[in-house]
Design a protein around this motif. Structure first.
Motif, PDB file in Angstrom:
ATOM      1  N   LEU A   1      46.371  46.821  32.835  1.00 43.85           N
ATOM      2  CA  LEU A   1      46.038  46.655  34.247  1.00 43.85           C
ATOM      3  C   LEU A   1      45.997  45.158  34.572  1.00 43.85           C
ATOM      4  O   LEU A   1      45.264  44.403  33.926  1.00 43.85           O
ATOM      5  N   PHE A   2      46.807  44.740  35.563  1.00 41.00           N
ATOM      6  CA  PHE A   2      46.815  43.348  36.028  1.00 41.00           C
ATOM      7  C   PHE A   2      45.924  43.247  37.257  1.00 41.00           C
ATOM      8  O   PHE A   2      46.033  44.070  38.169  1.00 41.00           O
ATOM      9  N   VAL A   3      45.077  42.208  37.290  1.00 40.35           N
ATOM     10  CA  VAL A   3      44.091  42.080  38.368  1.00 40.35           C
ATOM     11  C   VAL A   3      44.160  40.695  39.012  1.00 40.35           C
ATOM     12  O   VAL A   3      44.180  39.676  38.300  1.00 40.35           O
ATOM     13  N   CYS A   4      44.202  40.662  40.358  1.00 41.60           N
ATOM     14  CA  CYS A   4      44.018  39.395  41.089  1.00 41.60           C
ATOM     15  C   CYS A   4      43.030  39.653  42.227  1.00 41.60           C
ATOM     16  O   CYS A   4      42.238  40.607  42.154  1.00 41.60           O
ATOM     17  N   LEU A   5      43.066  38.836  43.269  1.00 46.90           N
ATOM     18  CA  LEU A   5      42.102  39.012  44.364  1.00 46.90           C
ATOM     19  C   LEU A   5      42.581  40.079  45.366  1.00 46.90           C
ATOM     20  O   LEU A   5      41.892  41.067  45.614  1.00 46.90           O
TER      21      LEU A   5
ATOM     22  N   SER B   1      49.047  39.823  41.078  1.00 46.19           N
ATOM     23  CA  SER B   1      49.036  40.961  40.143  1.00 46.19           C
ATOM     24  C   SER B   1      50.203  41.935  40.334  1.00 46.19           C
ATOM     25  O   SER B   1      50.713  42.448  39.333  1.00 46.19           O
ATOM     26  N   PRO B   2      50.690  42.179  41.571  1.00 45.35           N
ATOM     27  CA  PRO B   2      51.904  43.009  41.646  1.00 45.35           C
ATOM     28  C   PRO B   2      53.122  42.292  41.062  1.00 45.35           C
ATOM     29  O   PRO B   2      54.000  42.935  40.478  1.00 45.35           O
TER      30      PRO B   2
ATOM     31  N   ASP C   1      57.940  54.639  27.865  1.00 51.15           N
ATOM     32  CA  ASP C   1      57.139  55.811  27.474  1.00 51.15           C
ATOM     33  C   ASP C   1      55.878  55.391  26.732  1.00 51.15           C
ATOM     34  O   ASP C   1      54.945  56.169  26.605  1.00 51.15           O
ATOM     35  N   ARG C   2      55.883  54.168  26.245  1.00 48.11           N
ATOM     36  CA  ARG C   2      54.777  53.741  25.374  1.00 48.11           C
ATOM     37  C   ARG C   2      53.863  52.715  26.002  1.00 48.11           C
ATOM     38  O   ARG C   2      52.770  52.457  25.490  1.00 48.11           O
ATOM     39  N   ILE C   3      54.308  52.092  27.092  1.00 47.38           N
ATOM     40  CA  ILE C   3      53.486  51.075  27.747  1.00 47.38           C
ATOM     41  C   ILE C   3      53.387  51.408  29.231  1.00 47.38           C
ATOM     42  O   ILE C   3      54.396  51.445  29.938  1.00 47.38           O
ATOM     43  N   GLN C   4      52.175  51.674  29.698  1.00 46.62           N
ATOM     44  CA  GLN C   4      51.937  51.987  31.115  1.00 46.62           C
ATOM     45  C   GLN C   4      51.357  50.769  31.809  1.00 46.62           C
ATOM     46  O   GLN C   4      50.580  50.031  31.206  1.00 46.62           O
ATOM     47  N   THR C   5      51.721  50.594  33.087  1.00 46.95           N
ATOM     48  CA  THR C   5      51.260  49.411  33.813  1.00 46.95           C
ATOM     49  C   THR C   5      50.690  49.796  35.187  1.00 46.95           C
ATOM     50  O   THR C   5      51.086  50.809  35.784  1.00 46.95           O
ATOM     51  N   ASP C   6      49.770  48.971  35.652  1.00 45.96           N
ATOM     52  CA  ASP C   6      49.234  49.137  37.005  1.00 45.96           C
ATOM     53  C   ASP C   6      48.683  47.766  37.420  1.00 45.96           C
ATOM     54  O   ASP C   6      48.581  46.846  36.585  1.00 45.96           O
ATOM     55  N   SER C   7      48.331  47.628  38.706  1.00 47.65           N
ATOM     56  CA  SER C   7      47.683  46.399  39.150  1.00 47.65           C
ATOM     57  C   SER C   7      46.714  46.732  40.272  1.00 47.65           C
ATOM     58  O   SER C   7      46.813  47.798  40.898  1.00 47.65           O
ATOM     59  N   CYS C   8      45.785  45.821  40.527  1.00 42.78           N
ATOM     60  CA  CYS C   8      44.799  46.031  41.596  1.00 42.78           C
ATOM     61  C   CYS C   8      44.162  44.690  41.939  1.00 42.78           C
ATOM     62  O   CYS C   8      44.428  43.670  41.291  1.00 42.78           O
TER      63      CYS C   8
ATOM     64  N   VAL D   1      43.430  39.426  33.906  1.00 41.76           N
ATOM     65  CA  VAL D   1      43.090  38.852  35.208  1.00 41.76           C
ATOM     66  C   VAL D   1      43.785  37.500  35.392  1.00 41.76           C
ATOM     67  O   VAL D   1      44.100  36.805  34.418  1.00 41.76           O
ATOM     68  N   MET D   2      44.027  37.122  36.653  1.00 36.29           N
ATOM     69  CA  MET D   2      44.862  35.959  36.944  1.00 36.29           C
ATOM     70  C   MET D   2      44.096  34.638  36.934  1.00 36.29           C
ATOM     71  O   MET D   2      44.674  33.604  36.613  1.00 36.29           O
ATOM     72  N   ASP D   3      42.815  34.661  37.339  1.00 33.12           N
ATOM     73  CA  ASP D   3      42.072  33.389  37.335  1.00 33.12           C
ATOM     74  C   ASP D   3      40.600  33.639  36.969  1.00 33.12           C
ATOM     75  O   ASP D   3      40.185  34.782  36.765  1.00 33.12           O
ATOM     76  N   LYS D   4      39.855  32.543  36.874  1.00 27.77           N
ATOM     77  CA  LYS D   4      38.470  32.652  36.392  1.00 27.77           C
ATOM     78  C   LYS D   4      37.569  33.362  37.390  1.00 27.77           C
ATOM     79  O   LYS D   4      36.590  34.016  37.006  1.00 27.77           O
TER      80      LYS D   4
END
Ligand code: 4NP
Length: 154
Positions: free
Chosen positions: A6-10, A16-17, A34-41, A88-91
């Motif tokens: 899961l990739f996360v930004c603000l 993140s997209p 099939d082995r690696i699933q992805t999402d972002s929010c 996550v993208m930043d602190k």
């Protein structure tokens, strides 16, 4: 068993997209979908349901990536249980994400650029209020870290 990222930004419309789109592209290219699933929010809900920012889409499209199918959503506490790696993208995203974490899942949360080749580069800067160079820089950082992330998962 698939591994989930899961990739996360603000806002979940720029960084993140872009990360999800570029990493997903590399995963598909290597036949690992099939082995690696992805999402972002996003940690904020300002843009729920929105497409990625046009500037992010245009910048990435020049390098052969398309993630116009993605739609923004807000990070939820249950995401920290559902996903194996939360990048996550930043602190500031790190602080906000850890607010929703508990003792059993906080180890999953990391700065995405801990996978960048240059150890001195730690954050993907927010490009939203800046010019086109900021969007190019985001893609540069994400391409590097995505390639290393994929290597580390293989
Ligand atoms: P992102 O960029 O976190 O990379 O999606 C932003 C998008 C929107 C806003 C801030 C950052 N905003 O304030 O609306």
């Amino acid at each position: 068993m698939a591994v989930s990222i899961l990739f996360v930004c603000l806002g979940n419309i720029c960084r993140s997209p872009t990360a999800e789109g570029i990493f997903r592209h590399m995963v598909r290219e290597q036949g690992l979908h099939d082995r690696i699933q992805t999402d972002s929010c996003g940690t904020a809900g300002y843009h729920i349901g929105a497409k990625p920012d046009k500037r992010s889409l245009a910048t990435a499209q020049k390098r052969g990536y398309d993630f116009s199918d993605l739609r923004a959503r807000k990070l939820e506490a249950k995401d920290l249980d559902r996903f194996d790696h939360i990048l996550v993208m930043d602190k500031s995203n790190l602080d906000d994400t850890l607010q929703l974490a508990n003792e059993s899942n906080k180890h999953k949360v990391q700065l995405f650029l801990s996978y960048h080749t240059d150890n001195d580069i730690v954050e993907v800067p927010d490009p939203y209020y800046g010019g086109p160079d900021g969007f190019e820089h985001v893609v540069d950082l994400i391409e590097d870290a995505s390639a290393n992330l994929l290597k580390s998962l293989k």
